[in-house]
Design an enzyme around this catalytic site. Structure first.
Site, PDB file in Angstrom:
ATOM      1  N   HIS A 164     -46.734 -14.004 -98.995  1.00 42.50           N
ATOM      2  CA  HIS A 164     -46.332 -13.836-100.139  1.00 42.50           C
ATOM      3  C   HIS A 164     -45.696 -12.211-100.459  1.00 42.50           C
ATOM      4  O   HIS A 164     -45.663 -11.839-101.333  1.00 42.50           O
ATOM      5  CB  HIS A 164     -47.114 -14.237-101.575  1.00 42.50           C
ATOM      6  N   SER A 291     -22.885   6.464 -97.394  1.00 43.92           N
ATOM      7  CA  SER A 291     -22.279   6.254 -98.645  1.00 43.92           C
ATOM      8  C   SER A 291     -21.356   7.247 -98.857  1.00 43.92           C
ATOM      9  O   SER A 291     -21.311   8.525 -98.801  1.00 43.92           O
ATOM     10  CB  SER A 291     -23.281   6.119 -99.665  1.00 43.92           C
ATOM     11  N   LYS A 297     -27.504   8.778 -97.859  1.00 38.72           N
ATOM     12  CA  LYS A 297     -27.758   7.525 -97.553  1.00 38.72           C
ATOM     13  C   LYS A 297     -27.526   7.116 -96.309  1.00 38.72           C
ATOM     14  O   LYS A 297     -26.550   7.671 -95.694  1.00 38.72           O
ATOM     15  CB  LYS A 297     -26.871   6.484 -98.490  1.00 38.72           C
ATOM     16  N   GLU A 304     -27.416  -6.195 -92.713  1.00 37.76           N
ATOM     17  CA  GLU A 304     -27.099  -6.872 -94.094  1.00 37.76           C
ATOM     18  C   GLU A 304     -25.944  -7.772 -93.542  1.00 37.76           C
ATOM     19  O   GLU A 304     -25.622  -8.964 -94.294  1.00 37.76           O
ATOM     20  CB  GLU A 304     -26.661  -5.929 -94.916  1.00 37.76           C
TER      21      GLU A 304
END
Ligand code: ARG
Length: 484
Positions: A164, A291, A297, A304
């Site tokens: 979980h 970025s 970043k 992804e």
């Protein structure tokens, strides 16, 4: 027919048509701009067919020789980008056959004896997919090797295992990675199984009902390597099924979808692990992007995108399976729509496997044969996270069970201990012995061994468990399995 009649597709079948096909319909029905990638399979299958036709005395040896010569030239032309693909000729099959006839005349026109484009295309797709699956099987081995290589260096590195997404029990990072090796090993098993059913010959089914010529289909199957482990020729046994079966394409796409789902799960973990909140791993800069606005970043674009591309492959599975559902026997033009999803599935899966193999394990150093430059692991961050969530609570319960408490009672005792520890802002292992003894008098000094992360791991020394001794055995098993 004169030699150049096939140049006009509207005349490829007969003089029955009173008007030419409209330009729009031509573009709508043509497949040559995507199915040309079947060209090698198409020529290979044609040569096997022609060889059998001459062996059976259906065409003359001289015709077969001319076909061989013409096809060799076409092969070179296509390879060198000199072949002129014509929309007018609809698909890869008619393009190659028309060029053959242009080159060698009547012998070229004899090639289509005893076959149809229906069994031809089914054969081509199977041959093409078979060779792609062989590449995919190699890539799956490579990815497993990458994961095993990283696992090998991280047997004693401990991170929290989750259920979980809540800290559950400590596990070895190697054990975690080897879970993915199991998934990719099953993917390879599935691919090998699909390969067996793909490797069967439709050719000789002709348009749908078989043919009046005395073909030797098993000979063609053997020439094309469509044989089982015992060397028995593998031939589609029913002509109607032979021309219309696309189960193999659906099965392949299902196996590819499952493999992408495994990649996607791994991607999700990498993305979490790379976030500042976890800080468990880094992937090499060449797999990330910055970025344009936030200078600090480094984004995990590759995982992804892989997670995103999984949706695309699953979509192709839905497309293919829906393509089949309403089709009566035998061949229908619907089947032309099998190619783009299949091609894109193969391309996406191959690229993804390749990139993951390198991102996880790095590249093999040719001097040492060892993979370098894969993910960087931060054992301290993993260890700190494992110490945070009372990951050894189950170990304390097991400790009490060994002292004679029923498990349910032990569970309750430990829940109280965890509550007290939480209030004190401490881990269970940081509570003094006297405090622990207030929960149960049987607790002794040796409890601290079982409350340690390493002790917790070592205790799970059963087959498939996370104890380093078990993990070492699994790594040895994978090495033996992956090196032949
Ligand atoms: N381009 C077609 C396909 O991909 C080849 C078979 C065409 N057969 C036919 N009867 N129209 O399925």
């Amino acid at each position: 027919m004169s030699t150049n009649q096939l140049d006009k597709k509207s005349q490829a079948w007969s003089a029955l048509f009173s008007e030419p096909m409209s330009e729009l319909v031509k573009r709508y029905t043509a497949s040559v701009f995507f199915d040309q990638r079947l060209w090698q399979a198409d020529i290979t299958a044609s040569l096997a067919h022609a060889e059998m036709l001459q062996a059976q005395g259906i065409i003359a040896a001289a015709d077969y020789a001319a076909i061989q010569k013409g096809m060799a030239q076409i092969w070179t032309e296509i390879e060198n980008g000199q072949f002129e693909w014509k929309l007018d000729l609809e698909d890869v099959h008619l393009n190659i056959e028309a060029r053959l006839t242009q080159l060698i005349g009547d012998a070229g026109k004899r090639l289509h004896t005893g076959r149809s484009r229906n069994d031809q295309v089914a054969t081509d797709v199977r041959l093409w997919l078979r060779s792609e699956m062989d590449l995919i099987l190699d890539l799956l081995v490579d990815l497993q090797k990458s994961l095993v290589a990283v696992a090998e260096k991280n047997i004693d590195v401990i991170l929290p295992g989750f259920t979980h997404l809540q800290v559950a029990q400590p596990v070895s990072f190697a054990h975690h990675l080897l879970a993915y090796v199991e998934m990719f090993a099953r993917d390879a098993e599935r691919m090998a199984d699909v390969r067996r059913r793909t490797n069967r010959l439709p050719l000789g089914s002709a348009a749908l009902a078989g043919t009046t010529y005395p073909l030797d289909r098993e000979r063609v199957a053997r020439t094309l390597g469509m044989v089982d482990e015992q060397g028995q020729a593998q031939v589609c046994q029913n002509s109607l099924d032979g021309v219309s079966d696309r189960d193999f394409a659906i099965e392949f796409t299902a196996a590819a979808s499952l493999c992408m789902v495994h990649i996607s799960r791994l991607s999700e973990e990498l993305i979490l692990w790379m976030s500042q909140n976890f800080g468990f791993v880094k992937i090499a800069d060449r797999f990330t992007t910055g970025s344009s606005i936030m200078p600090q970043k480094k984004n995990p674009d590759v995982p992804e995108l892989a997670r995103g591309k999984t949706g695309r492959v699953v979509g192709h599975l839905m497309g293919l399976i829906t393509l089949m559902k309403g089709q009566p026997l035998a061949y229908n033009k619907d089947n032309q729509e099998d190619k783009e999803p299949l091609f894109d599935t193969v391309d996406t899966l191959k690229d993804t496997l390749r990139i993951f193999s390198e991102m996880v394990g790095g590249q093999t150093n040719p001097a040492t044969g060892v993979k370098e430059g894969g993910i960087t692991v931060n054992p301290e961050a993993m260890q700190a996270a494992a110490q945070k969530g009372y990951a050894t609570a189950t170990d304390l319960a097991d400790y009490l069970v060994k002292k004679g408490l029923p498990f349910r009672d032990a569970h309750e005792v430990v829940a109280h201990a965890v509550k007290t520890a939480q209030q004190a802002g401490k881990d269970l292992s940081e509570l003094p012995l006297a405090t622990l003894q207030q929960f149960n008098a049987t607790i002794e000094q040796d409890v601290f061994e079982c409350l340690s992360l390493a002790g917790s791991l070592n205790a799970r020394n059963t087959l498939g468990g996370t104890a380093p001794a078990q993990v070492r055995q699994q790594i040895a098993r994978h090495h033996a399995r992956l090196t032949h």
